[in-house]
Design an enzyme around this catalytic site. Structure first.
Site, PDB file in Angstrom:
ATOM      1  CG  ASP A  58     -20.472 -41.662  -8.017  1.00  0.00           C
ATOM      2  OD1 ASP A  58     -19.897 -42.653  -8.488  1.00  0.00           O
ATOM      3  OD2 ASP A  58     -20.409 -41.345  -6.828  1.00  0.00           O
TER       4      ASP A  58
ATOM      5  NE  ARG B  55     -16.719 -49.037  -8.158  1.00  0.00           N
ATOM      6  CZ  ARG B  55     -15.991 -49.813  -7.365  1.00  0.00           C
ATOM      7  NH1 ARG B  55     -15.971 -51.126  -7.574  1.00  0.00           N
ATOM      8  NH2 ARG B  55     -15.253 -49.305  -6.400  1.00  0.00           N
TER       9      ARG B  55
ATOM     10  CG  PHE C  43     -22.861 -49.350  -9.225  1.00  0.00           C
ATOM     11  CD1 PHE C  43     -23.991 -49.356  -8.419  1.00  0.00           C
ATOM     12  CD2 PHE C  43     -21.675 -49.828  -8.703  1.00  0.00           C
ATOM     13  CE1 PHE C  43     -23.935 -49.841  -7.114  1.00  0.00           C
ATOM     14  CE2 PHE C  43     -21.603 -50.327  -7.397  1.00  0.00           C
ATOM     15  CZ  PHE C  43     -22.722 -50.334  -6.609  1.00  0.00           C
TER      16      PHE C  43
ATOM     17  CD1 TRP D 104     -17.493 -42.254  -1.765  1.00  0.00           C
ATOM     18  CD2 TRP D 104     -19.323 -43.026  -0.736  1.00  0.00           C
ATOM     19  NE1 TRP D 104     -18.421 -42.548  -2.739  1.00  0.00           N
ATOM     20  CE2 TRP D 104     -19.551 -43.028  -2.123  1.00  0.00           C
ATOM     21  CE3 TRP D 104     -20.352 -43.462   0.104  1.00  0.00           C
ATOM     22  CZ2 TRP D 104     -20.750 -43.449  -2.694  1.00  0.00           C
ATOM     23  CZ3 TRP D 104     -21.545 -43.889  -0.451  1.00  0.00           C
ATOM     24  CH2 TRP D 104     -21.740 -43.878  -1.827  1.00  0.00           C
TER      25      TRP D 104
END
Ligand code: KTE
Length: 513
Positions: A19, A148, A79, A290
């Site tokens: 990301d 998140r 993250f 992914w």
């Protein structure tokens, strides 16, 4: 040795990226900052996971600055998250010696002990090159492992900071509100909207202009974006968006339809830049999926690239003859002053047939970056249905006869992309789907009511971005030639009679100025 590294798509010096994070423009140094999920120690996702850091003057080439934020433990990860410029020092962290444009606050998810996900803050006094973590982290902790991806924006109307993040597996985009970036109060849930897949990730929110507003109506609207992974309808990862209104706490969508930002396989975790000078909305995504990101070839010592940075607006467009929708429109940010047009094939008003011979013959030096722009009309009135076939825009490898293609089938009335190659990865990976198709309503009709379409495509070593109808629809896909890199482009069909008139075609070989 062929250099297979993309020229104008951000790639890491080595290691693994996913990301984009913390995207912002520093108005003092006049540089764009991009941070990213980074594992410098291997070409797969793993902890310790860092925020890698790159800057750019032109949004095409990027200077690398190593790691910006590191976890304190080897089994932790910094993250995804975002950056805001705390010009008025609402956090109280900055002293007057720090230029307001350099008062950088990063907000990110700590992937910590027992995989718990909490929201943390880090400050930078030098414009985002070095950070100091807040001494009272976390700022939000709901005792969850699925909480998140904070994207924070300043909401002018209410004079508040607004954070969007996900309770991923509850299918919730949540808002929290703050005066100082440190104390956060729960705002709202945007939940079970659109295509759900396995979970929500990477939300975002921005207001952007409508190119063709209705008379007497608003000329800008809010757009909420979010990511789905796994469970995309085309496999793995995908981004979707909603158009609506935002009151500083709650986003209200105009409708509940699912609309995808990009319907290719390799466009994920989209994020918009903060603090652009003219307020235009530009953004970028991770150009992978992914499903196979950790298995693509890594013979160049890295895995992962970003898409081109794109500008985002809204536009009313017809998606069928009776209904128009307010669609998110994307245009690649390609400032000509930074690009060199090494060669070009340009034609107008050509009836396409198998003798048209529209094939570039570009010099074999400095190859790999090409684009094309085609506007064509379906003039198939004189043909029987059986005679109507398809035509292809083929991207040819520099070695052998390998190519990938973008095509249009006149019978079906749809575009397709075929990224089939002989590379062993593409032959063996079960998720690297090689064919894509999408219905695109004609851009317009000519005076004889014939359908007119426009397609722009840019290929940069191993990534192809296609923009249909001035960016109303896009498809981003990586590919891996078995040998060679893109060198030429050919527009070809196998019919004698033309069902396609090429109104305008430009194919360019590009380099950096
Ligand atoms: C892959 O999809 C899985 O393991 C993760 O949930 C990926 O999550 C971590 O990457 C994202 C974000 O939600 C995380 O912050 C980040 C999305 O690297 O790609």
């Amino acid at each position: 040795m062929i250099d297979g590294r993309p020229l104008i798509h951000m790639t890491p010096p080595q290691g693994w990226i996913n990301d984009p994070n913390g995207l912002y423009y520093n108005q003092l140094e006049q540089k764009y900052h991009m941070y990213y999920q980074y594992n410098p120690n291997d070409t797969v996702w793993d902890t310790p996971l860092y925020w890698g850091h790159a800057t750019s003057d032109n949004l095409l080439t990027w200077d690398h600055h190593g790691v910006a934020i590191s976890p304190d433990e080897d089994d932790h990860g910094i993250f995804s998250g975002s950056i805001v410029v705390d010009k008025n020092n609402t956090s109280g962290y900055f002293d007057d010696s720090i230029d307001p444009e350099n008062r950088i606050v990063a907000l990110y998810t700590l992937f910590g002990d027992n995989e718990k996900q909490t929201q943390e803050v880090a400050f930078s006094n030098d414009g985002g090159y070095t950070f100091e973590k807040y001494n009272k982290n976390p700022v939000i902790d709901v005792n969850s492992t699925q909480f998140r991806d904070p994207k924070v924006i300043w909401h002018e109307e209410t004079q508040k900071w607004v954070m969007l993040l996900v309770k991923s597996q509850e299918y919730k985009v949540q808002t929290y509100v703050s005066d100082n970036l440190l104390d956060w109060e729960f705002g709202s849930n945007f939940t079970k909207e659109g295509y759900l897949g396995f979970q929500y990730e990477c939300p975002g929110l921005f207001k952007t202009k409508i190119e063709n507003p209705k008379e007497g109506c608003v000329d800008e609207k809010w757009v909420l974006v979010m990511a789905i992974n796994p469970g995309s309808p085309i496999g793995g990862s995908i981004n979707e968006y909603f158009v609506g209104d935002f009151d500083g706490v709650t986003f209200t969508p105009d409708d509940h339809a699912t609309r995808f930002v990009d319907t290719g396989k390799d466009f994920y975790a989209f994020q918009a830049f903060d603090n652009t000078e003219d307020g235009r909305i530009i953004g970028v995504a991770w150009a992978s999926n992914w499903q196979y990101a950790q298995r693509v070839p890594d013979d160049l010592g890295y895995r992962g690239s970003m898409s081109l940075v794109r500008e985002y607006t809204l536009r009313y467009d017809y998606t069928n003859p009776e209904t128009e929708q307010l669609l998110l429109v994307q245009r690649p940010v390609l400032d000509d002053q930074y690009l060199d047009v090494a060669d070009e094939l340009a034609v107008e008003a050509v009836d396409l047939n198998k003798t048209s011979n529209l094939k570039t013959n570009f010099d074999s030096e400095n190859i790999g970056l090409l684009d094309f722009n085609i506007t064509f009309t379906l003039t198939n009135n004189s043909l029987t249905f059986a005679e109507i076939t398809n035509f292809d825009i083929k991207i040819l490898s520099s070695i052998g006869d390998e190519s990938i293609k973008i095509g249009f089938d006149g019978k079906v009335g749809e575009f397709y992309i075929n990224r089939h190659t002989s590379h062993v990865f593409q032959r063996e990976n079960n998720f690297f789907t090689e064919r894509w198709s999408n219905y695109v309503e004609p851009l317009t009709r000519d005076t004889d009511n014939n359908k007119v379409y426009q397609v722009y495509g840019i290929v940069d070593k191993n990534i192809l971005e296609v923009y249909f109808n001035n960016g109303a629809f896009t498809s981003t896909n990586t590919f891996f030639f078995e040998r060679g890199i893109p060198a030429n482009i050919e527009v070809t069909t196998d019919v004698d009679n033309s069902f396609v008139e090429i109104n305008k075609l430009s194919i360019r070989k590009l380099g950096l100025a």
